[in-house]
Design a protein around this motif. Sequence first.
Motif, mmCIF file in Angstrom:
data_model
loop_
_atom_site.group_PDB
_atom_site.id
_atom_site.type_symbol
_atom_site.label_atom_id
_atom_site.label_comp_id
_atom_site.label_asym_id
_atom_site.label_seq_id
_atom_site.Cartn_x
_atom_site.Cartn_y
_atom_site.Cartn_z
ATOM 1 N N GLU A 65 -4.902 5.671 -0.846
ATOM 2 C CA GLU A 65 -3.799 6.081 0.040
ATOM 3 C C GLU A 65 -4.056 6.810 1.181
ATOM 4 O O GLU A 65 -3.516 6.389 2.498
ATOM 5 C CB GLU A 65 -2.707 6.613 -0.879
ATOM 6 N N LEU A 68 -5.731 4.181 3.892
ATOM 7 C CA LEU A 68 -4.649 3.202 4.277
ATOM 8 C C LEU A 68 -3.515 3.994 5.001
ATOM 9 O O LEU A 68 -2.655 3.040 5.602
ATOM 10 C CB LEU A 68 -4.164 2.330 2.997
ATOM 11 N N PHE A 72 1.278 4.468 -2.185
ATOM 12 C CA PHE A 72 1.513 3.123 -3.037
ATOM 13 C C PHE A 72 2.612 3.608 -3.942
ATOM 14 O O PHE A 72 3.018 4.840 -4.205
ATOM 15 C CB PHE A 72 0.305 3.110 -4.078
ATOM 16 N N VAL A 119 -3.759 -4.785 1.683
ATOM 17 C CA VAL A 119 -2.958 -3.931 2.526
ATOM 18 C C VAL A 119 -3.376 -4.234 3.947
ATOM 19 O O VAL A 119 -2.800 -4.328 4.922
ATOM 20 C CB VAL A 119 -3.104 -2.580 2.000
ATOM 21 N N LYS A 122 -2.144 -7.692 5.300
ATOM 22 C CA LYS A 122 -0.839 -7.352 5.529
ATOM 23 C C LYS A 122 -0.365 -6.491 6.822
ATOM 24 O O LYS A 122 0.342 -7.085 7.506
ATOM 25 C CB LYS A 122 0.189 -6.721 4.316
ATOM 26 N N LYS A 123 -1.159 -5.557 6.986
ATOM 27 C CA LYS A 123 -0.979 -4.723 8.228
ATOM 28 C C LYS A 123 -1.387 -5.521 9.525
ATOM 29 O O LYS A 123 -0.556 -5.687 10.430
ATOM 30 C CB LYS A 123 -1.840 -3.644 8.361
ATOM 31 N N ILE A 129 4.295 -4.350 3.290
ATOM 32 C CA ILE A 129 3.089 -4.122 2.639
ATOM 33 C C ILE A 129 3.678 -4.449 0.970
ATOM 34 O O ILE A 129 4.638 -3.836 0.451
ATOM 35 C CB ILE A 129 2.848 -2.677 2.668
ATOM 36 N N LEU A 131 1.617 -4.886 -2.791
ATOM 37 C CA LEU A 131 0.246 -4.591 -3.903
ATOM 38 C C LEU A 131 0.520 -5.596 -5.111
ATOM 39 O O LEU A 131 1.335 -5.549 -5.725
ATOM 40 C CB LEU A 131 0.815 -2.913 -4.197
ATOM 41 N N ASN A 147 6.101 -2.498 -1.596
ATOM 42 C CA ASN A 147 5.559 -1.313 -1.634
ATOM 43 C C ASN A 147 6.931 -0.363 -1.350
ATOM 44 O O ASN A 147 6.942 0.866 -1.575
ATOM 45 C CB ASN A 147 4.510 -0.838 -0.812
#
Length: 179
Positions: A65, A68, A72, A119, A122-123, A129, A131, A147
């Motif tokens: 976490e 990123l 989460f 992730v 996705k960014k 986002i 998961l 998320n």
Amino acid sequence: MDVITSMQAFVQRYLEHHQNAQSPLITQWDADWLSPCQQSEPDAQGMIRWLPVARHEISDFRDTERALEIDFHPDIKAFFSAYWSENLAAITPRGPLQLLLPWNEDDFARLQQNLIGHVLMKKRLKQPITLFFAVTDDDDFILSIDNQSGQVMLERVGLPAKEVLAENLASFLESLTPQ
């Protein structure tokens, strides 16, 4: 129900299904890929019996976490912390799936690496986002949770998730039929 309770109920249904079908849970043994799930020594064909084994602590996602720069959703942390297991096959009204579960600590580390890659994609694509927690028979589709909302989504890989399958992971797990 919460995710852990729903997962326990699904695993119980899964085990009963396999017991009733007289289909033992077996997998290929690998001396370099040991697991708490293993229930026997390898047979002559190199196969072992296994069972899902409940975990008793929430896995640590803090480093992932932090890397990123996101938190989460608690449901995904609970899901991946519930059991050591092979993937579990299930049926939904939309078709078959495999719940992705870690077999051992190394598999859990690999799972986190795959979540990081997901992730980051996705960014990069500037998409909300999600998961992932399951795969379908169609390699182009995965099941994930949003998320932010915690909704269970059917997601085409590389595209924004559009189809809501359940309002939360606990209710989705309750709806599954073991395969």
